[in-house]
Design a protein around this motif. Sequence first.
Motif, PDB file in Angstrom:
ATOM      1  N   TYR A  64       0.839  -1.192   0.000  1.00 42.55           N
ATOM      2  CA  TYR A  64       0.000   0.000   0.000  1.00 42.55           C
ATOM      3  C   TYR A  64       0.876   1.245   0.000  1.00 42.55           C
ATOM      4  N   ILE A  65       0.390   2.283  -0.637  1.00 41.96           N
ATOM      5  CA  ILE A  65       1.098   3.550  -0.492  1.00 41.96           C
ATOM      6  C   ILE A  65       0.784   4.102   0.894  1.00 41.96           C
ATOM      7  N   ASP A  66       1.660   4.973   1.369  1.00 40.13           N
ATOM      8  CA  ASP A  66       1.555   5.448   2.757  1.00 40.13           C
ATOM      9  C   ASP A  66       0.206   6.102   3.048  1.00 40.13           C
ATOM     10  N   SER A  67      -0.326   6.832   2.098  1.00 40.89           N
ATOM     11  CA  SER A  67      -1.530   7.624   2.364  1.00 40.89           C
ATOM     12  C   SER A  67      -2.780   6.769   2.580  1.00 40.89           C
ATOM     13  N   VAL A  68      -2.746   5.489   2.220  1.00 41.80           N
ATOM     14  CA  VAL A  68      -3.914   4.625   2.408  1.00 41.80           C
ATOM     15  C   VAL A  68      -3.629   3.485   3.375  1.00 41.80           C
ATOM     16  N   GLU A  69      -2.384   3.312   3.779  1.00 46.23           N
ATOM     17  CA  GLU A  69      -2.002   2.242   4.709  1.00 46.23           C
ATOM     18  C   GLU A  69      -2.860   2.337   5.971  1.00 46.23           C
ATOM     19  N   GLY A  70      -3.454   1.207   6.348  1.00 46.52           N
ATOM     20  CA  GLY A  70      -4.291   1.174   7.544  1.00 46.52           C
ATOM     21  C   GLY A  70      -5.750   1.523   7.289  1.00 46.52           C
ATOM     22  N   ARG A  71      -6.046   2.082   6.136  1.00 47.36           N
ATOM     23  CA  ARG A  71      -7.444   2.434   5.801  1.00 47.36           C
ATOM     24  C   ARG A  71      -7.990   1.569   4.665  1.00 47.36           C
ATOM     25  N   PHE A  72      -7.144   1.188   3.735  1.00 43.87           N
ATOM     26  CA  PHE A  72      -7.558   0.384   2.581  1.00 43.87           C
ATOM     27  C   PHE A  72      -7.040  -1.035   2.743  1.00 43.87           C
ATOM     28  N   THR A  73      -7.815  -1.994   2.231  1.00 41.96           N
ATOM     29  CA  THR A  73      -7.408  -3.395   2.235  1.00 41.96           C
ATOM     30  C   THR A  73      -7.667  -3.997   0.866  1.00 41.96           C
ATOM     31  N   ILE A  74      -6.628  -4.539   0.263  1.00 39.23           N
ATOM     32  CA  ILE A  74      -6.761  -5.219  -1.024  1.00 39.23           C
ATOM     33  C   ILE A  74      -6.836  -6.714  -0.776  1.00 39.23           C
ATOM     34  N   SER A  75      -7.737  -7.385  -1.492  1.00 38.73           N
ATOM     35  CA  SER A  75      -7.872  -8.834  -1.329  1.00 38.73           C
ATOM     36  C   SER A  75      -8.204  -9.451  -2.674  1.00 38.73           C
ATOM     37  N   LEU A  76      -8.023 -10.765  -2.714  1.00 42.87           N
ATOM     38  CA  LEU A  76      -8.118 -11.471  -3.995  1.00 42.87           C
ATOM     39  C   LEU A  76      -8.975 -12.713  -3.851  1.00 42.87           C
ATOM     40  N   ASP A  77      -9.809 -12.972  -4.852  1.00 41.71           N
ATOM     41  CA  ASP A  77     -10.532 -14.232  -4.969  1.00 41.71           C
ATOM     42  C   ASP A  77     -10.001 -14.883  -6.239  1.00 41.71           C
ATOM     43  N   ASN A  78      -9.012 -15.751  -6.066  1.00 35.43           N
ATOM     44  CA  ASN A  78      -8.353 -16.335  -7.232  1.00 35.43           C
ATOM     45  C   ASN A  78      -9.311 -17.150  -8.093  1.00 35.43           C
ATOM     46  N   ALA A  79     -10.210 -17.844  -7.443  1.00 39.25           N
ATOM     47  CA  ALA A  79     -11.132 -18.708  -8.184  1.00 39.25           C
ATOM     48  C   ALA A  79     -12.023 -17.893  -9.117  1.00 39.25           C
ATOM     49  N   LYS A  80     -12.275 -16.655  -8.744  1.00 40.56           N
ATOM     50  CA  LYS A  80     -13.157 -15.812  -9.536  1.00 40.56           C
ATOM     51  C   LYS A  80     -12.408 -14.737 -10.306  1.00 40.56           C
ATOM     52  N   ASN A  81     -11.065 -14.784 -10.258  1.00 41.22           N
ATOM     53  CA  ASN A  81     -10.264 -13.744 -10.919  1.00 41.22           C
ATOM     54  C   ASN A  81     -10.758 -12.354 -10.540  1.00 41.22           C
ATOM     55  N   THR A  82     -11.017 -12.185  -9.272  1.00 44.26           N
ATOM     56  CA  THR A  82     -11.590 -10.931  -8.777  1.00 44.26           C
ATOM     57  C   THR A  82     -10.709 -10.334  -7.693  1.00 44.26           C
ATOM     58  N   VAL A  83     -10.505  -9.033  -7.770  1.00 47.56           N
ATOM     59  CA  VAL A  83      -9.764  -8.328  -6.730  1.00 47.56           C
ATOM     60  C   VAL A  83     -10.678  -7.263  -6.132  1.00 47.56           C
ATOM     61  N   HIS A  84     -10.570  -7.093  -4.813  1.00 46.92           N
ATOM     62  CA  HIS A  84     -11.386  -6.115  -4.104  1.00 46.92           C
ATOM     63  C   HIS A  84     -10.490  -5.068  -3.453  1.00 46.92           C
ATOM     64  N   LEU A  85     -11.034  -3.893  -3.275  1.00 44.22           N
ATOM     65  CA  LEU A  85     -10.351  -2.858  -2.513  1.00 44.22           C
ATOM     66  C   LEU A  85     -11.357  -2.298  -1.511  1.00 44.22           C
ATOM     67  N   GLN A  86     -11.184  -2.691  -0.258  1.00 43.81           N
ATOM     68  CA  GLN A  86     -12.051  -2.188   0.798  1.00 43.81           C
ATOM     69  C   GLN A  86     -11.463  -0.887   1.318  1.00 43.81           C
TER      70      GLN A  86
END
Length: 126
Positions: A60-82
């Motif tokens: 993560y870049i510093d400005s979003v560290e601790g606020r944003f979370t990236i996650s992956l669903d490999n089976a669905k080829n899907t990435v999320h950004l919370q």
Amino acid sequence: QAQLVESGGGSVQAGGSLTLSCVASGLTYRLNCMGWFRQAPGKEREGVASIQTAGGYVYYIDSVEGRFTISLDNAKNTVHLQMTGLKPEDTAMYYCAADPGGACAAALIRGQYKTYGRGTQVTVSS
């Protein structure tokens, strides 16, 4: 045809939350990195977060560290950004990106991913 389709953007007040999603399809290369970029009006595009599909290493870049979370669903080829604790300075068009390379964070910082989506708008009001 390679395609990345984002969803989940919208308008929220400062302190609010949004979750972006991106579905990858038609890629002709091995998908090793997925990431999120953003571009605000009048500013250059910047990489926000990346994730390695094998191993799950995240950056993560510093400005979003601790606020944003990236996650992956490999089976669905899907990435999320919370995104939580959103700030007006997070207002931007957010783009999903994919790359076959091995250095996901480095490529994110250089802004050199192979495939980009068309973007989804996030607007945060004060």
